[in-house]
Scaffold this motif. Structure first.
Motif, PDB file in Angstrom:
ATOM      1  N   SER A  99      13.164  53.754 -21.610  1.00 49.95           N
ATOM      2  CA  SER A  99      14.574  54.021 -21.286  1.00 49.95           C
ATOM      3  C   SER A  99      15.136  52.901 -20.406  1.00 49.95           C
ATOM      4  O   SER A  99      14.392  52.210 -19.718  1.00 49.95           O
ATOM      5  N   THR A 100      16.452  52.758 -20.431  1.00 46.57           N
ATOM      6  CA  THR A 100      17.087  51.812 -19.498  1.00 46.57           C
ATOM      7  C   THR A 100      18.540  52.196 -19.254  1.00 46.57           C
ATOM      8  O   THR A 100      19.183  52.824 -20.105  1.00 46.57           O
ATOM      9  N   PHE A 101      19.029  51.839 -18.088  1.00 48.93           N
ATOM     10  CA  PHE A 101      20.468  51.920 -17.842  1.00 48.93           C
ATOM     11  C   PHE A 101      21.118  50.731 -18.510  1.00 48.93           C
ATOM     12  O   PHE A 101      20.480  49.677 -18.720  1.00 48.93           O
ATOM     13  N   ASP A 102      22.414  50.873 -18.794  1.00 49.11           N
ATOM     14  CA  ASP A 102      23.227  49.746 -19.236  1.00 49.11           C
ATOM     15  C   ASP A 102      23.515  48.906 -17.986  1.00 49.11           C
ATOM     16  O   ASP A 102      24.142  49.385 -17.043  1.00 49.11           O
ATOM     17  N   THR A 103      23.037  47.678 -17.995  1.00 43.19           N
ATOM     18  CA  THR A 103      23.120  46.875 -16.774  1.00 43.19           C
ATOM     19  C   THR A 103      24.447  46.118 -16.651  1.00 43.19           C
ATOM     20  O   THR A 103      24.647  45.385 -15.691  1.00 43.19           O
ATOM     21  N   HIS A 104      25.337  46.289 -17.649  1.00 42.35           N
ATOM     22  CA  HIS A 104      26.576  45.497 -17.627  1.00 42.35           C
ATOM     23  C   HIS A 104      27.813  46.280 -17.230  1.00 42.35           C
ATOM     24  O   HIS A 104      28.842  45.686 -16.937  1.00 42.35           O
ATOM     25  N   LYS A 105      27.708  47.599 -17.243  1.00 44.08           N
ATOM     26  CA  LYS A 105      28.924  48.402 -17.024  1.00 44.08           C
ATOM     27  C   LYS A 105      29.205  48.643 -15.547  1.00 44.08           C
ATOM     28  O   LYS A 105      28.316  49.084 -14.809  1.00 44.08           O
TER      29      LYS A 105
END
Ligand code: NAG
Length: 534
Positions: free
Chosen positions: A306-312
Protein backbone atom coordinates in the motif's frame (compact mmCIF):
# COMPACT_ATOMS: atom_id res chain seq x y z
CA UNK A 1 22.20 26.01 49.82
CA UNK A 2 20.22 26.88 52.94
CA UNK A 3 17.50 24.36 52.20
CA UNK A 4 20.14 21.79 51.47
CA UNK A 5 21.76 22.33 54.92
CA UNK A 6 18.43 22.21 56.73
CA UNK A 7 17.50 19.10 54.87
CA UNK A 8 20.82 17.46 55.60
CA UNK A 9 20.55 18.35 59.29
CA UNK A 10 17.04 16.98 59.51
CA UNK A 11 18.13 13.91 57.71
CA UNK A 12 21.27 13.41 59.83
CA UNK A 13 19.27 13.71 63.04
CA UNK A 14 16.70 11.17 61.87
CA UNK A 15 19.50 8.79 60.98
CA UNK A 16 21.21 9.22 64.37
CA UNK A 17 17.95 8.72 66.20
CA UNK A 18 17.27 5.61 64.25
CA UNK A 19 20.73 4.23 64.72
CA UNK A 20 20.23 4.68 68.47
CA UNK A 21 16.82 2.96 68.48
CA UNK A 22 18.03 0.35 66.05
CA UNK A 23 20.83 -0.86 68.32
CA UNK A 24 18.28 -2.00 70.85
CA UNK A 25 16.16 -3.78 68.27
CA UNK A 26 19.17 -5.49 66.70
CA UNK A 27 19.69 -7.50 69.86
CA UNK A 28 16.22 -8.91 69.52
CA UNK A 29 16.27 -9.68 65.83
CA UNK A 30 18.91 -12.00 64.50
CA UNK A 31 19.42 -10.76 60.97
CA UNK A 32 21.14 -12.89 58.36
CA UNK A 33 24.43 -12.01 56.69
CA UNK A 34 23.97 -11.01 53.07
CA UNK A 35 25.89 -10.24 49.93
CA UNK A 36 24.46 -7.34 47.96
CA UNK A 37 26.88 -7.99 45.11
CA UNK A 38 25.14 -11.34 44.50
CA UNK A 39 21.61 -9.94 44.57
CA UNK A 40 19.60 -10.82 41.47
CA UNK A 41 19.23 -7.29 40.19
CA UNK A 42 18.30 -6.66 36.56
CA UNK A 43 19.53 -4.47 34.99
CA UNK A 44 22.86 -4.86 36.75
CA UNK A 45 23.77 -1.61 38.54
CA UNK A 46 26.93 0.27 37.67
CA UNK A 47 28.64 -0.26 41.02
CA UNK A 48 27.74 -2.32 44.08
CA UNK A 49 29.58 -2.45 47.39
CA UNK A 50 28.17 -5.00 49.86
CA UNK A 51 28.38 -4.55 53.63
CA UNK A 52 26.96 -7.98 54.48
CA UNK A 53 24.30 -7.24 57.04
CA UNK A 54 20.58 -6.63 56.60
CA UNK A 55 17.94 -3.95 56.95
CA UNK A 56 14.85 -5.32 58.64
CA UNK A 57 11.87 -4.23 56.60
CA UNK A 58 8.81 -4.54 58.79
CA UNK A 59 5.80 -2.67 60.18
CA UNK A 60 8.11 -0.29 62.06
CA UNK A 61 9.52 1.06 58.80
CA UNK A 62 8.41 4.39 57.34
CA UNK A 63 9.14 6.21 54.10
CA UNK A 64 10.08 9.89 54.11
CA UNK A 65 10.71 11.97 51.04
CA UNK A 66 12.38 15.37 50.56
CA UNK A 67 9.96 18.19 51.24
CA UNK A 68 9.07 20.52 48.36
CA UNK A 69 10.90 18.36 45.84
CA UNK A 70 8.65 17.84 42.83
CA UNK A 71 7.53 14.28 42.35
CA UNK A 72 9.42 12.78 45.30
CA UNK A 73 6.39 12.12 47.48
CA UNK A 74 4.69 10.36 44.55
CA UNK A 75 7.77 8.17 44.14
CA UNK A 76 7.57 7.32 47.86
CA UNK A 77 3.90 6.45 47.55
CA UNK A 78 4.59 4.33 44.48
CA UNK A 79 7.19 2.38 46.46
CA UNK A 80 4.83 1.91 49.40
CA UNK A 81 2.08 0.66 47.06
CA UNK A 82 4.40 -1.83 45.40
CA UNK A 83 5.71 -3.13 48.72
CA UNK A 84 2.10 -3.55 49.84
CA UNK A 85 1.30 -5.48 46.63
CA UNK A 86 4.38 -7.65 46.93
CA UNK A 87 4.44 -8.63 50.60
CA UNK A 88 1.23 -7.14 52.00
CA UNK A 89 3.08 -4.77 54.31
CA UNK A 90 1.75 -1.23 54.77
CA UNK A 91 4.42 1.43 55.13
CA UNK A 92 3.44 5.04 55.90
CA UNK A 93 4.74 7.80 53.64
CA UNK A 94 5.67 11.16 55.18
CA UNK A 95 3.47 10.48 58.18
CA UNK A 96 4.05 12.88 61.05
CA UNK A 97 4.54 11.81 64.62
CA UNK A 98 4.63 8.09 63.93
CA UNK A 99 6.44 7.20 67.17
CA UNK A 100 6.58 3.50 66.44
CA UNK A 101 8.95 4.12 63.53
CA UNK A 102 12.27 2.37 64.01
CA UNK A 103 13.70 2.42 60.53
CA UNK A 104 13.32 4.79 57.60
CA UNK A 105 13.54 4.66 53.88
CA UNK A 106 14.50 8.19 52.92
CA UNK A 107 14.04 9.33 49.33
CA UNK A 108 16.20 12.36 49.15
CA UNK A 109 16.63 15.04 46.52
CA UNK A 110 20.32 15.73 46.41
CA UNK A 111 22.21 18.30 44.41
CA UNK A 112 25.31 16.23 44.04
CA UNK A 113 27.35 16.75 40.90
CA UNK A 114 28.33 13.09 41.14
CA UNK A 115 24.78 12.27 40.02
CA UNK A 116 25.31 13.68 36.59
CA UNK A 117 22.36 12.31 34.65
CA UNK A 118 18.68 12.76 35.52
CA UNK A 119 18.32 9.01 36.01
CA UNK A 120 21.38 8.55 38.23
CA UNK A 121 20.82 7.54 41.83
CA UNK A 122 22.65 6.24 44.86
CA UNK A 123 21.14 3.66 47.14
CA UNK A 124 22.62 3.30 50.61
CA UNK A 125 21.22 0.42 52.59
CA UNK A 126 22.27 0.43 56.22
CA UNK A 127 20.91 -1.69 59.04
CA UNK A 128 18.54 1.00 60.18
CA UNK A 129 18.04 3.28 57.23
CA UNK A 130 17.82 3.17 53.50
CA UNK A 131 18.69 6.32 51.60
CA UNK A 132 17.97 6.90 47.96
CA UNK A 133 19.70 10.00 46.62
CA UNK A 134 18.91 11.50 43.27
CA UNK A 135 18.85 14.96 41.79
CA UNK A 136 15.48 14.25 40.16
CA UNK A 137 12.30 12.32 40.91
CA UNK A 138 13.02 10.31 37.76
CA UNK A 139 16.32 9.10 39.20
CA UNK A 140 14.61 8.35 42.51
CA UNK A 141 12.03 6.33 40.58
CA UNK A 142 14.78 4.22 38.97
CA UNK A 143 16.31 3.79 42.42
CA UNK A 144 13.14 2.44 43.97
CA UNK A 145 12.94 -0.22 41.25
CA UNK A 146 16.27 -1.49 42.48
CA UNK A 147 15.00 -1.45 46.04
CA UNK A 148 11.80 -3.29 45.04
CA UNK A 149 13.94 -6.03 43.52
CA UNK A 150 15.87 -6.36 46.78
CA UNK A 151 12.77 -6.96 48.89
CA UNK A 152 12.40 -10.73 49.13
CA UNK A 153 9.02 -12.09 48.18
CA UNK A 154 9.29 -14.51 51.02
CA UNK A 155 11.27 -14.19 54.19
CA UNK A 156 13.06 -17.10 55.87
CA UNK A 157 11.28 -19.09 58.62
CA UNK A 158 12.07 -17.21 61.83
CA UNK A 159 11.97 -13.81 60.25
CA UNK A 160 8.78 -14.70 58.41
CA UNK A 161 7.11 -15.43 61.76
CA UNK A 162 8.10 -11.97 62.94
CA UNK A 163 6.97 -10.50 59.60
CA UNK A 164 10.42 -9.16 58.81
CA UNK A 165 11.85 -9.03 55.29
CA UNK A 166 15.67 -8.71 55.25
CA UNK A 167 17.14 -6.34 52.66
CA UNK A 168 20.88 -6.78 51.99
CA UNK A 169 23.03 -3.82 53.04
CA UNK A 170 25.61 -1.94 51.03
CA UNK A 171 25.90 0.85 48.55
CA UNK A 172 24.77 1.02 44.94
CA UNK A 173 25.79 3.78 42.55
CA UNK A 174 23.88 3.59 39.33
CA UNK A 175 23.39 5.37 36.06
CA UNK A 176 22.09 4.17 32.66
CA UNK A 177 24.45 3.53 29.79
CA UNK A 178 21.81 4.65 27.27
CA UNK A 179 19.16 7.30 27.88
CA UNK A 180 16.70 5.55 25.54
CA UNK A 181 15.65 2.08 26.64
CA UNK A 182 12.71 1.16 24.54
CA UNK A 183 10.09 -1.36 23.70
CA UNK A 184 7.58 -1.22 20.87
CA UNK A 185 4.13 -2.74 20.76
CA UNK A 186 2.24 -3.23 17.50
CA UNK A 187 -1.41 -2.61 18.38
CA UNK A 188 -2.35 -2.40 14.69
CA UNK A 189 -2.05 -6.04 13.56
CA UNK A 190 -3.90 -7.05 16.72
CA UNK A 191 -5.44 -4.60 19.09
CA UNK A 192 -4.50 -4.62 22.80
CA UNK A 193 -6.74 -3.02 25.41
CA UNK A 194 -5.72 -0.11 27.64
CA UNK A 195 -5.50 -2.53 30.57
CA UNK A 196 -3.19 -4.87 28.64
CA UNK A 197 -0.94 -1.97 27.71
CA UNK A 198 -0.89 -0.78 31.32
CA UNK A 199 0.12 -4.21 32.57
CA UNK A 200 2.96 -4.26 30.04
CA UNK A 201 4.08 -0.74 31.00
CA UNK A 202 4.13 -1.61 34.67
CA UNK A 203 6.28 -4.70 34.05
CA UNK A 204 8.66 -2.80 31.77
CA UNK A 205 9.15 -0.04 34.32
CA UNK A 206 10.23 -2.61 36.94
CA UNK A 207 13.22 -3.27 34.66
CA UNK A 208 13.88 0.46 34.09
CA UNK A 209 12.68 0.55 30.48
CA UNK A 210 11.66 4.14 29.83
CA UNK A 211 10.11 4.24 26.34
CA UNK A 212 7.03 2.56 24.91
CA UNK A 213 6.63 3.11 21.18
CA UNK A 214 3.07 2.34 20.06
CA UNK A 215 2.67 1.26 16.44
CA UNK A 216 -0.80 2.78 16.00
CA UNK A 217 -1.54 2.21 12.33
CA UNK A 218 -0.86 -0.33 9.62
CA UNK A 219 -2.53 -2.02 6.68
CA UNK A 220 -4.75 -4.03 8.99
CA UNK A 221 -5.95 -1.32 11.34
CA UNK A 222 -5.99 2.30 12.51
CA UNK A 223 -6.00 2.41 16.31
CA UNK A 224 -6.28 6.00 17.48
CA UNK A 225 -9.21 8.37 17.30
CA UNK A 226 -8.60 11.40 15.07
CA UNK A 227 -11.46 13.79 15.66
CA UNK A 228 -11.15 15.55 12.31
CA UNK A 229 -11.13 12.25 10.40
CA UNK A 230 -13.59 9.97 12.25
CA UNK A 231 -13.78 7.19 9.66
CA UNK A 232 -10.17 6.24 10.38
CA UNK A 233 -11.35 4.39 13.46
CA UNK A 234 -14.99 3.78 12.48
CA UNK A 235 -13.88 1.94 9.35
CA UNK A 236 -10.12 1.43 9.69
CA UNK A 237 -10.35 0.32 13.31
CA UNK A 238 -12.96 -2.34 12.69
CA UNK A 239 -10.79 -5.36 12.00
CA UNK A 240 -7.35 -6.92 12.55
CA UNK A 241 -5.23 -9.84 11.36
CA UNK A 242 -7.45 -12.91 11.23
CA UNK A 243 -10.64 -10.87 10.85
CA UNK A 244 -11.62 -10.28 14.49
CA UNK A 245 -13.25 -6.97 15.33
CA UNK A 246 -10.09 -4.94 16.07
CA UNK A 247 -10.58 -1.81 18.17
CA UNK A 248 -9.04 1.58 18.81
CA UNK A 249 -8.08 4.01 21.54
CA UNK A 250 -10.20 7.10 22.00
CA UNK A 251 -8.09 10.16 22.68
CA UNK A 252 -9.12 9.82 26.33
CA UNK A 253 -7.84 6.22 26.35
CA UNK A 254 -4.57 7.32 24.82
CA UNK A 255 -4.21 10.10 27.40
CA UNK A 256 -4.77 7.53 30.13
CA UNK A 257 -1.94 5.38 28.69
CA UNK A 258 0.31 8.46 28.52
CA UNK A 259 -0.57 9.40 32.12
CA UNK A 260 0.04 5.87 33.43
CA UNK A 261 3.37 5.72 31.61
CA UNK A 262 4.42 9.18 32.85
CA UNK A 263 3.74 8.07 36.42
CA UNK A 264 6.45 5.49 35.71
CA UNK A 265 8.76 7.98 34.00
CA UNK A 266 8.12 6.32 30.66
CA UNK A 267 7.72 8.23 27.40
CA UNK A 268 5.07 7.16 24.91
CA UNK A 269 6.05 7.49 21.26
CA UNK A 270 3.15 7.37 18.81
CA UNK A 271 3.79 5.90 15.37
CA UNK A 272 1.66 6.51 12.31
CA UNK A 273 3.29 4.39 9.63
CA UNK A 274 3.40 6.01 6.15
CA UNK A 275 3.54 6.26 3.15
CA UNK A 276 3.39 2.42 3.05
CA UNK A 277 1.49 0.26 5.56
CA UNK A 278 -1.52 2.50 5.00
CA UNK A 279 -4.27 0.25 3.67
CA UNK A 280 -6.58 0.82 6.67
CA UNK A 281 -6.33 4.62 6.25
CA UNK A 282 -7.08 4.36 2.53
CA UNK A 283 -10.08 2.10 3.11
CA UNK A 284 -11.42 4.82 5.42
CA UNK A 285 -10.62 7.72 3.03
CA UNK A 286 -9.94 6.38 -0.49
CA UNK A 287 -8.50 9.70 -1.80
CA UNK A 288 -5.38 8.94 0.26
CA UNK A 289 -4.02 6.29 -2.09
CA UNK A 290 -4.62 8.36 -5.22
CA UNK A 291 -5.28 5.38 -7.50
CA UNK A 292 -9.02 5.92 -7.78
CA UNK A 293 -9.85 2.60 -6.13
CA UNK A 294 -11.38 1.93 -2.74
CA UNK A 295 -9.35 -0.87 -1.22
CA UNK A 296 -10.85 -3.58 0.97
CA UNK A 297 -10.10 -4.06 4.65
CA UNK A 298 -7.08 -6.33 4.93
CA UNK A 299 -6.82 -9.17 7.44
CA UNK A 300 -3.75 -10.99 6.17
CA UNK A 301 -0.05 -10.70 6.97
CA UNK A 302 1.55 -9.36 3.81
CA UNK A 303 3.61 -6.17 3.87
CA UNK A 304 4.63 -3.56 1.30
CA UNK A 305 1.54 -3.36 -0.95
CA UNK A 306 0.00 0.00 0.00
CA UNK A 307 1.02 3.64 -0.36
CA UNK A 308 -0.30 7.14 0.10
CA UNK A 309 -0.43 9.42 -2.91
CA UNK A 310 2.68 11.49 -2.31
CA UNK A 311 1.73 14.33 -4.67
CA UNK A 312 -1.62 15.54 -3.39
CA UNK A 313 -1.85 18.57 -1.09
CA UNK A 314 -4.96 17.05 0.48
CA UNK A 315 -2.86 14.09 1.66
CA UNK A 316 -0.46 16.43 3.45
CA UNK A 317 -3.40 18.37 4.92
CA UNK A 318 -4.69 15.05 6.26
CA UNK A 319 -1.27 14.17 7.72
CA UNK A 320 -1.04 17.62 9.28
CA UNK A 321 -4.34 17.04 11.11
CA UNK A 322 -3.27 13.59 12.29
CA UNK A 323 0.13 14.76 13.53
CA UNK A 324 -1.40 17.84 15.17
CA UNK A 325 -4.10 15.93 17.05
CA UNK A 326 -1.76 13.21 18.28
CA UNK A 327 1.07 15.62 19.14
CA UNK A 328 -1.31 17.71 21.25
CA UNK A 329 -1.91 14.75 23.58
CA UNK A 330 1.67 13.43 23.52
CA UNK A 331 3.96 15.18 26.00
CA UNK A 332 7.09 13.33 24.85
CA UNK A 333 9.44 14.92 22.29
CA UNK A 334 9.09 12.31 19.51
CA UNK A 335 6.73 11.41 16.66
CA UNK A 336 7.42 8.21 14.68
CA UNK A 337 6.39 8.33 11.01
CA UNK A 338 7.21 4.72 10.09
CA UNK A 339 8.55 4.95 6.56
CA UNK A 340 9.40 1.24 6.26
CA UNK A 341 8.75 -1.07 3.35
CA UNK A 342 7.15 1.43 0.99
CA UNK A 343 7.72 -1.02 -1.83
CA UNK A 344 5.11 0.43 -4.19
CA UNK A 345 6.15 4.08 -3.67
CA UNK A 346 8.67 5.31 -6.25
CA UNK A 347 12.00 6.22 -4.65
CA UNK A 348 11.86 9.90 -5.62
CA UNK A 349 8.26 10.13 -4.36
CA UNK A 350 9.30 8.49 -1.11
CA UNK A 351 12.09 11.01 -0.60
CA UNK A 352 9.75 13.93 -1.38
CA UNK A 353 7.16 12.50 1.01
CA UNK A 354 9.52 11.97 3.97
CA UNK A 355 10.95 15.47 3.54
CA UNK A 356 7.46 16.99 3.63
CA UNK A 357 6.33 14.89 6.57
CA UNK A 358 9.46 15.73 8.55
CA UNK A 359 8.53 19.43 8.27
CA UNK A 360 4.98 18.69 9.46
CA UNK A 361 6.29 16.80 12.48
CA UNK A 362 8.69 19.64 13.30
CA UNK A 363 5.92 22.22 12.89
CA UNK A 364 4.01 20.41 15.63
CA UNK A 365 7.00 20.59 17.93
CA UNK A 366 8.27 17.01 17.69
CA UNK A 367 11.42 15.24 16.58
CA UNK A 368 10.83 12.81 13.76
CA UNK A 369 11.74 9.15 14.14
CA UNK A 370 11.51 6.79 11.18
CA UNK A 371 12.51 3.19 10.39
CA UNK A 372 15.97 3.05 8.83
CA UNK A 373 14.72 3.66 5.25
CA UNK A 374 14.07 7.36 6.06
CA UNK A 375 17.82 8.02 5.93
CA UNK A 376 17.65 7.89 2.12
CA UNK A 377 15.67 11.17 2.19
CA UNK A 378 17.18 14.59 2.94
CA UNK A 379 16.40 14.29 6.60
CA UNK A 380 17.60 16.66 9.23
CA UNK A 381 20.35 15.69 11.67
CA UNK A 382 17.84 16.24 14.48
CA UNK A 383 15.66 13.40 13.21
CA UNK A 384 16.25 9.85 14.39
CA UNK A 385 16.64 6.63 12.46
CA UNK A 386 15.49 3.33 13.94
CA UNK A 387 17.84 0.76 12.51
CA UNK A 388 16.08 -2.58 12.01
CA UNK A 389 17.27 -4.07 8.71
CA UNK A 390 19.76 -2.24 6.51
CA UNK A 391 23.30 -1.54 7.70
CA UNK A 392 23.70 0.68 4.66
CA UNK A 393 20.80 2.85 5.79
CA UNK A 394 22.23 2.98 9.30
CA UNK A 395 25.49 4.23 7.86
CA UNK A 396 23.67 6.88 5.80
CA UNK A 397 21.97 8.07 8.98
CA UNK A 398 25.33 8.33 10.77
CA UNK A 399 26.74 10.30 7.82
CA UNK A 400 23.82 12.71 8.16
CA UNK A 401 24.64 13.16 11.86
CA UNK A 402 21.40 11.49 12.98
CA UNK A 403 20.96 9.58 16.18
CA UNK A 404 20.11 5.93 15.91
CA UNK A 405 17.83 3.64 17.85
CA UNK A 406 19.37 0.19 17.65
CA UNK A 407 16.76 -2.51 16.88
CA UNK A 408 18.39 -5.10 14.60
CA UNK A 409 15.66 -7.61 13.72
CA UNK A 410 18.10 -10.53 14.00
CA UNK A 411 18.78 -9.73 17.65
CA UNK A 412 16.11 -7.42 19.01
CA UNK A 413 12.79 -8.40 17.39
CA UNK A 414 10.55 -9.81 20.07
CA UNK A 415 8.24 -11.32 17.45
CA UNK A 416 10.94 -13.70 16.25
CA UNK A 417 10.42 -17.29 17.36
CA UNK A 418 12.62 -18.61 20.13
CA UNK A 419 13.20 -21.85 18.24
CA UNK A 420 11.39 -24.24 15.92
CA UNK A 421 8.96 -25.23 18.70
CA UNK A 422 7.93 -21.65 19.46
CA UNK A 423 4.16 -21.34 19.80
CA UNK A 424 4.03 -17.83 18.35
CA UNK A 425 6.19 -15.59 16.25
CA UNK A 426 7.84 -15.46 12.85
CA UNK A 427 11.35 -16.37 11.84
CA UNK A 428 12.14 -14.37 8.70
CA UNK A 429 15.05 -12.62 10.44
CA UNK A 430 16.21 -15.36 12.80
CA UNK A 431 15.28 -17.64 15.63
CA UNK A 432 16.13 -15.74 18.77
CA UNK A 433 16.59 -17.90 21.84
CA UNK A 434 16.99 -16.17 25.21
CA UNK A 435 20.80 -16.26 25.14
CA UNK A 436 21.07 -14.88 21.57
CA UNK A 437 18.74 -12.04 22.57
CA UNK A 438 21.19 -11.11 25.34
CA UNK A 439 24.64 -11.87 23.95
CA UNK A 440 25.35 -8.90 21.66
CA UNK A 441 26.20 -5.28 22.07
CA UNK A 442 24.60 -2.26 20.46
CA UNK A 443 28.10 -0.92 19.83
CA UNK A 444 29.29 -3.90 17.76
CA UNK A 445 27.86 -2.70 14.44
CA UNK A 446 30.27 0.17 13.94
CA UNK A 447 27.77 2.89 14.82
CA UNK A 448 29.76 5.48 16.78
CA UNK A 449 28.76 5.53 20.43
CA UNK A 450 27.76 9.21 20.23
CA UNK A 451 25.20 8.40 17.52
CA UNK A 452 23.51 5.67 19.54
CA UNK A 453 20.45 7.02 21.30
CA UNK A 454 19.63 3.63 22.74
CA UNK A 455 18.12 0.21 22.16
CA UNK A 456 14.54 -0.76 21.40
CA UNK A 457 12.92 -4.17 21.19
CA UNK A 458 9.93 -4.15 18.81
CA UNK A 459 7.04 -6.58 19.29
CA UNK A 460 5.03 -7.01 16.09
CA UNK A 461 1.69 -8.66 16.62
CA UNK A 462 0.75 -10.63 13.51
CA UNK A 463 0.88 -13.91 15.47
CA UNK A 464 -0.31 -12.81 18.91
CA UNK A 465 -3.77 -11.65 19.88
CA UNK A 466 -3.94 -11.44 23.66
CA UNK A 467 -1.82 -10.49 26.64
CA UNK A 468 -0.76 -14.07 27.43
CA UNK A 469 0.67 -14.46 23.94
CA UNK A 470 2.27 -11.03 24.12
CA UNK A 471 3.97 -12.05 27.37
CA UNK A 472 5.14 -15.32 25.87
CA UNK A 473 7.10 -13.50 23.17
CA UNK A 474 8.23 -10.57 25.33
CA UNK A 475 9.28 -12.40 28.47
CA UNK A 476 11.92 -13.19 29.35
CA UNK A 477 13.77 -11.65 26.38
CA UNK A 478 12.71 -8.06 27.12
CA UNK A 479 14.41 -8.32 30.52
CA UNK A 480 17.70 -8.90 28.72
CA UNK A 481 17.15 -5.89 26.46
CA UNK A 482 16.68 -3.77 29.55
CA UNK A 483 20.13 -4.84 30.76
CA UNK A 484 21.64 -4.32 27.28
CA UNK A 485 20.54 -0.72 27.31
CA UNK A 486 21.01 0.17 30.99
CA UNK A 487 24.18 -1.66 32.03
CA UNK A 488 27.67 -1.07 30.71
CA UNK A 489 29.29 -3.82 28.67
CA UNK A 490 31.73 -4.77 31.44
CA UNK A 491 28.76 -5.57 33.69
CA UNK A 492 27.07 -7.91 31.24
CA UNK A 493 27.83 -11.59 31.23
CA UNK A 494 25.47 -14.37 30.15
CA UNK A 495 26.49 -16.91 32.83
CA UNK A 496 25.95 -14.34 35.55
CA UNK A 497 22.80 -12.95 33.93
CA UNK A 498 21.05 -16.30 33.52
CA UNK A 499 21.18 -16.93 37.27
CA UNK A 500 19.72 -13.50 37.96
CA UNK A 501 17.10 -14.13 35.29
CA UNK A 502 16.01 -17.41 36.87
CA UNK A 503 15.49 -15.50 40.10
CA UNK A 504 12.87 -13.34 38.38
CA UNK A 505 10.53 -16.34 38.27
CA UNK A 506 8.72 -15.72 41.60
CA UNK A 507 8.09 -12.09 40.64
CA UNK A 508 6.88 -12.99 37.15
CA UNK A 509 4.63 -15.70 38.58
CA UNK A 510 3.29 -13.27 41.11
CA UNK A 511 2.48 -10.79 38.33
CA UNK A 512 0.85 -13.64 36.39
CA UNK A 513 3.22 -13.21 33.47
CA UNK A 514 2.97 -16.09 30.98
CA UNK A 515 6.63 -16.06 30.05
CA UNK A 516 8.38 -18.54 27.83
CA UNK A 517 10.22 -20.98 30.11
CA UNK A 518 13.39 -21.34 28.11
CA UNK A 519 15.37 -24.50 28.73
CA UNK A 520 18.48 -22.34 28.85
CA UNK A 521 17.35 -21.03 32.21
CA UNK A 522 17.07 -22.99 35.40
CA UNK A 523 13.65 -21.75 36.54
CA UNK A 524 13.64 -23.77 39.74
CA UNK A 525 11.72 -21.18 41.75
CA UNK A 526 8.98 -20.98 39.15
CA UNK A 527 5.41 -22.25 39.57
CA UNK A 528 4.81 -21.77 35.93
CA UNK A 529 5.33 -24.23 33.15
CA UNK A 530 4.16 -23.59 29.65
CA UNK A 531 3.16 -26.71 27.80
CA UNK A 532 5.99 -26.28 25.35
CA UNK A 533 8.61 -27.18 27.92
CA UNK A 534 7.08 -30.62 28.53
C1 NAG B 1 8.82 -6.15 9.01
C2 NAG B 1 7.87 -4.96 9.03
C3 NAG B 1 6.74 -5.07 10.01
C4 NAG B 1 6.37 -6.51 10.33
C5 NAG B 1 7.62 -7.20 10.84
C6 NAG B 1 7.38 -8.60 11.32
C7 NAG B 1 9.49 -3.50 10.19
C8 NAG B 1 10.06 -2.13 10.34
N1 NAG B 1 8.58 -3.70 9.22
O1 NAG B 1 8.77 -6.72 7.76
O2 NAG B 1 5.64 -4.36 9.53
O3 NAG B 1 5.36 -6.58 11.26
O4 NAG B 1 8.61 -7.20 9.87
O5 NAG B 1 8.50 -9.13 11.93
O6 NAG B 1 9.82 -4.36 10.97
Amino acid sequence: MKTFCIRSLFFASITLLLIACGEEKKERIKMPTTDLSKASLIPKPLKTIPTNSAFALDQFTAIYTSKDATGFEEVGTFLADKIKDKINLSIPVNSEGANTVERVIYINQSDSTALDSPEAYQLYINQDSIIINSNTAEGAFRGIQTLRQLVPLESNDTLALQKIWPVPTGKITDNPNFAYRGSMLDVARHFFSVDDVKKYIDLLSYYKINVLHLHLSDDQGWRIEIKSWPKLTEVGGSTEVGGESGGFYTQEDYKEIVRYAAERYMTIIPEIDMPGHTNAASVSYPFLNGNGKTPKLYEGMRVGFSTFDTHKDTVYAFIDDVVREISAITPGPYFHVGGDESHVTKKKDYIYFINKVEKIVQKHGKRMIGWDEVAIADVDSTSISQWWASEENAKKAVDKGMQIIVSPAKKAYLDMEYDTLSKFGLHWAAYIPVDTAYIWTPEEYGIPMENILGVEAPLWSETISNIDELEYLAFPRIIGYSELSWSIKENRDWENYKVRLADQAPFLDRMDVKYYPSKLIDWKKSNYTYEIIK
